[in-house]
Write a protein that holds these residues in place. Sequence first.
Motif, PDB file in Angstrom:
ATOM      1  N   GLU A  81      50.731  48.910  68.512  1.00 44.05           N
ATOM      2  CA  GLU A  81      51.846  48.984  69.468  1.00 44.05           C
ATOM      3  C   GLU A  81      51.461  48.305  70.781  1.00 44.05           C
ATOM      4  OE1 GLU A  81      50.475  51.543  67.835  1.00 44.05           O
ATOM      5  OE2 GLU A  81      52.048  51.657  66.289  1.00 44.05           O
ATOM      6  N   GLU A  98      51.415  44.545  70.299  1.00 46.26           N
ATOM      7  CA  GLU A  98      52.777  43.996  70.314  1.00 46.26           C
ATOM      8  C   GLU A  98      53.236  43.769  71.753  1.00 46.26           C
ATOM      9  OE1 GLU A  98      55.907  45.629  67.758  1.00 46.26           O
ATOM     10  OE2 GLU A  98      57.263  45.653  69.467  1.00 46.26           O
ATOM     11  N   GLN A  99      52.953  44.750  72.587  1.00 40.00           N
ATOM     12  CA  GLN A  99      53.371  44.657  73.981  1.00 40.00           C
ATOM     13  C   GLN A  99      52.627  43.518  74.707  1.00 40.00           C
ATOM     14  OE1 GLN A  99      52.008  48.034  76.099  1.00 40.00           O
ATOM     15  NE2 GLN A  99      52.998  47.317  77.978  1.00 40.00           N
ATOM     16  N   SER A 155      55.095  41.331  66.732  1.00 43.37           N
ATOM     17  CA  SER A 155      55.545  42.673  66.362  1.00 43.37           C
ATOM     18  C   SER A 155      54.476  43.396  65.537  1.00 43.37           C
ATOM     19  CB  SER A 155      56.840  42.583  65.542  1.00 43.37           C
ATOM     20  OG  SER A 155      56.541  42.054  64.272  1.00 43.37           O
ATOM     21  N   VAL A 156      54.576  44.721  65.531  1.00 45.16           N
ATOM     22  CA  VAL A 156      53.647  45.542  64.748  1.00 45.16           C
ATOM     23  C   VAL A 156      53.702  45.118  63.276  1.00 45.16           C
ATOM     24  CG1 VAL A 156      53.225  47.901  63.920  1.00 45.16           C
ATOM     25  CG2 VAL A 156      53.741  47.491  66.352  1.00 45.16           C
TER      26      VAL A 156
END
Length: 712
Positions: free
Chosen positions: A274, A277-278, A283-284
Amino acid sequence: MSSSPTTPKQPLPLRVIGACPHDCPDTCAFITEVQDGRAVRIEARKDHPVTQGWLCAKVSPYLERVYHPDRLTHPLRRGGPKGGGQWERISWDEALDEIVGNWQRIIDEHGAESILPYSYSGTLGLVQCMVSGARFWNRLGACGLDRTICDAAGTLAMEVTVGGKISAPPHDLLNSKLILIWGHNPVSTAPHMMPVIREAQRNGTQIVVIDPYATRTARSADWHLQPHPGTDAALALGMIHIIFAEGHHDEAWLIAHALGWEDLRVRANEYPPERVEQLTGISVADLQRLTHLWVTATPAVVKFSDGIQRNLQGGQSVRALLALPAVTGQYGIPGGGVYYTQSGWIQWDAEALGHASACPPMPRIVNMNRLGAALTGEVSDPPIQALYCFAANPVTSNPNTGEIVRGMMRDDLFTVVHELFLTDTAQYADIVLPATSQLEQVDVHKAYGHQHLQYNAQAIAPLGESKSNWDVMRLLAERFGFNEPWLRQTPDEVISEIITATAQQNRLLTGITIERLRDEGTVPYHPDGDAEQPFPNGVFPTSDGKIHLRVDELAASGIDPLPGYIPHANGFDGTDGWLTLISGAAHHFVSSSMANVPRLMRKEGTPSIHIHPLDAERAGVADGETIEVRNERGSCQLVAVVSEGVQPGVAVAHKGQWGNLKDDGRGVNWLTTDELADMGGGSSFHSNRVRISPVNQSTSERDAGASYVLAD
Ligand SMILES: Nc1nc2c(c(=O)[nH]1)N[C@H]1C(S)=C(S)[C@@H](COP(=O)(O)OP(=O)(O)OC[C@H]3O[C@@H](n4cnc5c(=O)[nH]c(N)nc54)[C@H](O)[C@@H]3O)O[C@H]1N2
Ligand SMILES: Nc1nc2c(c(=O)[nH]1)N[C@H]1C(S)=C(S)[C@@H](COP(=O)(O)OP(=O)(O)OC[C@H]3O[C@@H](n4cnc5c(=O)[nH]c(N)nc54)[C@H](O)[C@@H]3O)O[C@H]1N2
Ligand code: SF4
Ligand SMILES: [Mo]
């Protein structure tokens, strides 16, 4: 049509062996056909295992560059104000008198350390690049140059982690089941890798490209992932996190072959999907898919090159990439590990190359990325008073052009540029000297993309009064009364001396002589018949034979001993009006070389900037419109290409276009930063933030905030 017995027979053209001298891993082998002293055709060698009978789009029309009407054919002296474009023709004698006279004055007043020789990648030859950049300058006691613009961060990362810059030969990729092409664009930058990659792809190998931009390479891959620029270490650590968390790591291999792997595991804990991703924008789900591909499609290799490291965290990005194959035990097996460069297999004997032990100690060394700063006061006591530039075009190719131009405009700076053309840099010279092209000089080349040496014989006489780099060095040495034999040698004598000295420490050169090079042209350095494989049985050329995932020595220079990533305080989505501008290789030029060949300029098109539709809309600019791109360092005008090939917040403008061939006189490096990367004093071209606007919108004030701010 058969010729009648009375028709005089055209003599067969002379066929002369050559090597492409440009900064490209492929170092192609070619034959030049010469008729009546003129090169009439250039043909790729079919019998070379990498060149395989074809040259790239850039060098196929090479004779247009060699016989370009703008070739400099005699020395020039500045006729009006600096940069004013007025020149008068002078003889070589006058030019050398003026150079030596000025340098003598400068040496008397300030010492030889105030003379800065600047050279880089116009040619990569042993004689015309390396020896010409060393011997005479060492003897003179001139200022040193730290050649960091391209690969310094990655070089240090490789040396401290795996012990050297070595790779398997290109065809080893045929053994890979997954080729992760990470921040690299071989369709443009290493074209002769592509037949191998395509063959692997046809055989079922997965080709995945990780690049913020949809390059030619990315568009032909099986899968393209677009992380935010500069976040690669976070992405690789995210993969490593999942590998450890799910138990896909090869613990037995790590115990036997890796130092610091348990610390790396702890570090990777900080990169759960997570968070990754940030940080990266991946994306995960994609991160998980990528990691699962990596652990199942083995052997797996990370193929990267130099572009990935040109940001403020470039060294750490490369270290994180190097860690990935270790965690799954992929090093030392065919088709596994990393594929970067071959340049470390042979390191030329430094003493034979530069004869430094017979010279005064090098007084100081200037980082080439800081050229502008060095000329405008960062280097003082004594300041740089003379610049001698050859085989490089820093006004186009170095970061922060504005600062370089301010430096070169100094009245008290005496500048000589040795060039084939009146480049952006030559425009600011006091004296311009005409240089030969590769067809007019002798050299030997060690490729960085394959394991062969390539000899280049002289095919034609120098055009006009042009001279090779080494010929000028020899003339300067003579004028200074330096009598050392190593400042008088012919190119073949230079090559012979260095190969003989290097062969005493490196078995790969066993049996290689100047005679063989001249006769065969292409000589593989495989004394045992087989190409060299790096890290056999997981043994690395480090102090203890292990891969060093934790490097404690780095802490002394303030570098995290473990691969890591420092988040940016700035966003990446463009909503604050700032775009990250990355400026990698143009398909039709090599850096700024060839960027004045009309046919290639037409193919490359008008200098442009690729932006996402959302950013275009936000800035109120349209596809095809000439826009202003700016930041606190400067501005330039480029044509907007509105495209989904970049993500919101990212812009792409290729390197190499000459400012003096553009209407506004400025290339993309008016915007780029000369801040140094985290390792090796490397460049950070891609850590570059810009704003865009229509040209007619008044933007006289500079926008502060162009550099990234790291969060902690
Ligand atoms: N046609 C052509 N060939 C060349 C050259 C040229 O100018 N033109 N230059 C030569 C030279 S000097 C060199 S050093 C090599 C360089 O060879 P490469 O490294 O292959 O070339 P670059 O275009 O510099 O960079 C590769 C890619 O890195 C991407 N990139 C930039 N920042 C990041 C990032 O933060 N993360 C990731 N994942 N990707 C990123 C860019 O979008 C670019 O597509 O090529 C050589 N070959
Ligand atoms: N924005 C941005 N800028 C970059 C990069 C980037 O990724 N983005 N990449 C950087 C990289 S990786 C590199 S390697 C540098 C390259 O930067 P430079 O090494 O400066 O290379 P070029 O710009 O191609 O300039 C080489 C010059 O040498 C001249 N030349 C060629 N052969 C000879 C010769 O035999 N003798 C003499 N005297 N002159 C010769 C050519 O005419 C040419 O003008 O650019 C860097 N610039
Ligand atoms: S630039 Fe590269 S691919 Fe093109 S001819 Fe030269 S070595 Fe070969
Ligand atoms: Mo480079």
